[in-house]
Design an enzyme around this catalytic site. Structure first.
Site, PDB file in Angstrom:
ATOM      1  N   TYR A  42      14.097 -30.324  -4.542  1.00  0.00           N
ATOM      2  CA  TYR A  42      14.924 -31.352  -5.168  1.00  0.00           C
ATOM      3  C   TYR A  42      14.323 -32.739  -4.927  1.00  0.00           C
ATOM      4  CZ  TYR A  42      18.294 -27.473  -4.941  1.00  0.00           C
ATOM      5  OH  TYR A  42      18.914 -26.249  -5.034  1.00  0.00           O
ATOM      6  N   HIS A  98      13.998 -19.914  -1.449  1.00  0.00           N
ATOM      7  CA  HIS A  98      14.596 -20.429  -2.678  1.00  0.00           C
ATOM      8  C   HIS A  98      14.606 -19.389  -3.804  1.00  0.00           C
ATOM      9  CE1 HIS A  98      15.363 -24.585  -4.660  1.00  0.00           C
ATOM     10  NE2 HIS A  98      16.046 -23.654  -5.273  1.00  0.00           N
ATOM     11  N   PRO A 121      28.976 -23.642  -9.452  1.00  0.00           N
ATOM     12  CA  PRO A 121      30.262 -22.946  -9.568  1.00  0.00           C
ATOM     13  C   PRO A 121      31.127 -23.448 -10.718  1.00  0.00           C
ATOM     14  CG  PRO A 121      30.374 -24.549  -7.798  1.00  0.00           C
ATOM     15  CD  PRO A 121      28.932 -24.504  -8.251  1.00  0.00           C
ATOM     16  N   LEU A 122      30.765 -24.604 -11.279  1.00  0.00           N
ATOM     17  CA  LEU A 122      31.504 -25.144 -12.426  1.00  0.00           C
ATOM     18  C   LEU A 122      30.687 -25.022 -13.711  1.00  0.00           C
ATOM     19  CD1 LEU A 122      33.091 -28.292 -10.751  1.00  0.00           C
ATOM     20  CD2 LEU A 122      34.101 -26.024 -11.101  1.00  0.00           C
ATOM     21  N   GLY A 123      29.798 -24.021 -13.738  1.00  0.00           N
ATOM     22  CA  GLY A 123      29.023 -23.773 -14.947  1.00  0.00           C
ATOM     23  C   GLY A 123      28.195 -24.959 -15.383  1.00  0.00           C
ATOM     24  N   ARG A 124      27.626 -25.663 -14.377  1.00  0.00           N
ATOM     25  CA  ARG A 124      26.812 -26.874 -14.603  1.00  0.00           C
ATOM     26  C   ARG A 124      27.601 -27.955 -15.355  1.00  0.00           C
ATOM     27  NH1 ARG A 124      22.160 -25.497 -12.443  1.00  0.00           N
ATOM     28  NH2 ARG A 124      21.369 -23.376 -12.682  1.00  0.00           N
ATOM     29  N   GLY A 125      28.907 -27.946 -15.144  1.00  0.00           N
ATOM     30  CA  GLY A 125      29.744 -28.979 -15.739  1.00  0.00           C
ATOM     31  C   GLY A 125      30.555 -28.517 -16.937  1.00  0.00           C
ATOM     32  N   PHE A 126      30.285 -27.288 -17.421  1.00  0.00           N
ATOM     33  CA  PHE A 126      31.042 -26.814 -18.577  1.00  0.00           C
ATOM     34  C   PHE A 126      32.497 -26.551 -18.195  1.00  0.00           C
ATOM     35  CE2 PHE A 126      31.738 -25.407 -22.705  1.00  0.00           C
ATOM     36  CZ  PHE A 126      30.580 -25.277 -23.433  1.00  0.00           C
TER      37      PHE A 126
END
Length: 329
Positions: free
Chosen positions: A56, A124, A205-210
């Site tokens: 990152y 990773h 966990p939030l679907g990359r913001g979806f």
């Protein structure tokens, strides 16, 4: 904030962790000062589990986290990752989990994080050129030296997990898992983790913001945002997924919570050894996420969610060529 044990090795963390990746990469331009403030606010809200990686920003993300928690180091749990050749022109395109590189990355991470030990050290992604037994052995040596406390795997399949665990106990598996992404169920990895006593840390966990209140088509995201090329934001996939999220929003509204909180609560309801690591740059969104740790879903809620998205979202989480690396075993 509730607390949980990840696996059977004694690793106790907050029920929700914090994924630091977005502070440095993947979601457009970043602000280091804002990132440090968000990490500290997470800690103030009870979050003690922070996730980063050498990948990152080629050490930048670790340095930001190190600055943020320097004066509270003994009160937090830090997880970072190794497994790439960071000297190549295209960072992240070349795997390197050879024992000498693992040791080198560990020293770099210790320096960047301004600490003398790493709580969780993950591979990773599996390296096709290095037997997992060698990887597990190298991390086991770091554990014996006191430089690492717990061994973790990320994006690994069942056979890789078993073989690694036979050499050095694996405490944690980190993989993408959410209402949207259900590959772990399809590959029977969840049952394997239960069998071996390994904790699960779902990333994205939030679907990359979806799975939030603010979603837009791929082309409306800025350059440098990975959602511009994510299949789930494309064409008919986007339409299908938006319809599903709307149904989830209706369920969430009936409980006076947000769809993001519903999604995190769903993960927490799967198993007591599951600790999601949502990431955000927003303090308001952070507070919303943390609120999910106290939400309890009924069996009826879980059945309704399963009916809305029985097998996850439409569209692959990565392009085909990249996805092969994440499903290798």
């Amino acid at each position: 904030m509730q607390y949980r044990f990840l696996g059977q090795q004694g690793l106790r963390v907050s029920a929700l962790g914090f994924g630091c990746m977005g502070i440095s990469i993947a979601y457009g331009s970043s602000d280091e000062k804002e990132g440090i403030e968000t990490i500290r606010h997470a800690y103030d809200l009870g979050v003690n589990f922070f996730d980063t990686a050498e990948l990152y920003g080629n050490g930048h993300n670790e340095q930001v986290l190190g600055k943020a928690v320097k004066d509270i180091r003994n009160q937090v749990v830090i997880a970072t990752k190794f497994g790439f050749d960071m000297t190549t022109e295209s960072i992240g395109s070349s795997f390197n989990s050879h024992p000498d590189n693992i040791r080198k990355v560990a020293e770099n991470s210790l320096r960047y994080l301004q600490t003398d030990y790493i709580d969780v050290f993950y591979q990773h992604i599996p390296d096709p050129n290095v037997p997992i037994e060698e990887v597990a052995g190298a991390v086991g040596e770091l554990i014996q030296q006191g430089k690492v406390k717990y061994f973790g795997l990320s994006n690994a399949g069942p056979e890789t997990i078993r073989r690694a665990h036979a050499v050095t106990p694996v405490s944690v598996l980190q993989s993408e898992y959410s209402i949207f992404e259900r590959e772990l169920e399809e590959r029977n990895i969840l049952s394997l983790l239960k069998e071996l006593g390994i904790g699960l840390v779902p990333y994205a966990p939030l679907g990359r913001g979806f799975l939030t209140e603010s979603v837009k088509p791929a082309e409306e995201y800025p350059e440098g945002d990975m959602r511009r090329w994510d299949e789930r934001w494309q064409g008919s996939n986007f339409t299908y997924n938006m319809n599903a999220v709307q149904q989830l929003k209706e369920l969430a509204a009936s409980k006076n919570i947000t769809v993001a909180q519903l999604s995190l609560a769903w993960l927490l309801a799967q198993n007591e050894n599951v600790v999601p690591i949502p990431g955000t740059r927003s303090k308001q969104r952070l507070e919303e996420n943390v609120g999910a740790s106290n939400i309890v879903l009924s069996e009826e809620d879980l059945v309704r969610i399963a009916g809305i998205l029985p097998h996850g979202s439409a569209g692959s989480r990565y392009p085909a060529g990249m996805l092969e690396n994440f499903t290798r075993d």
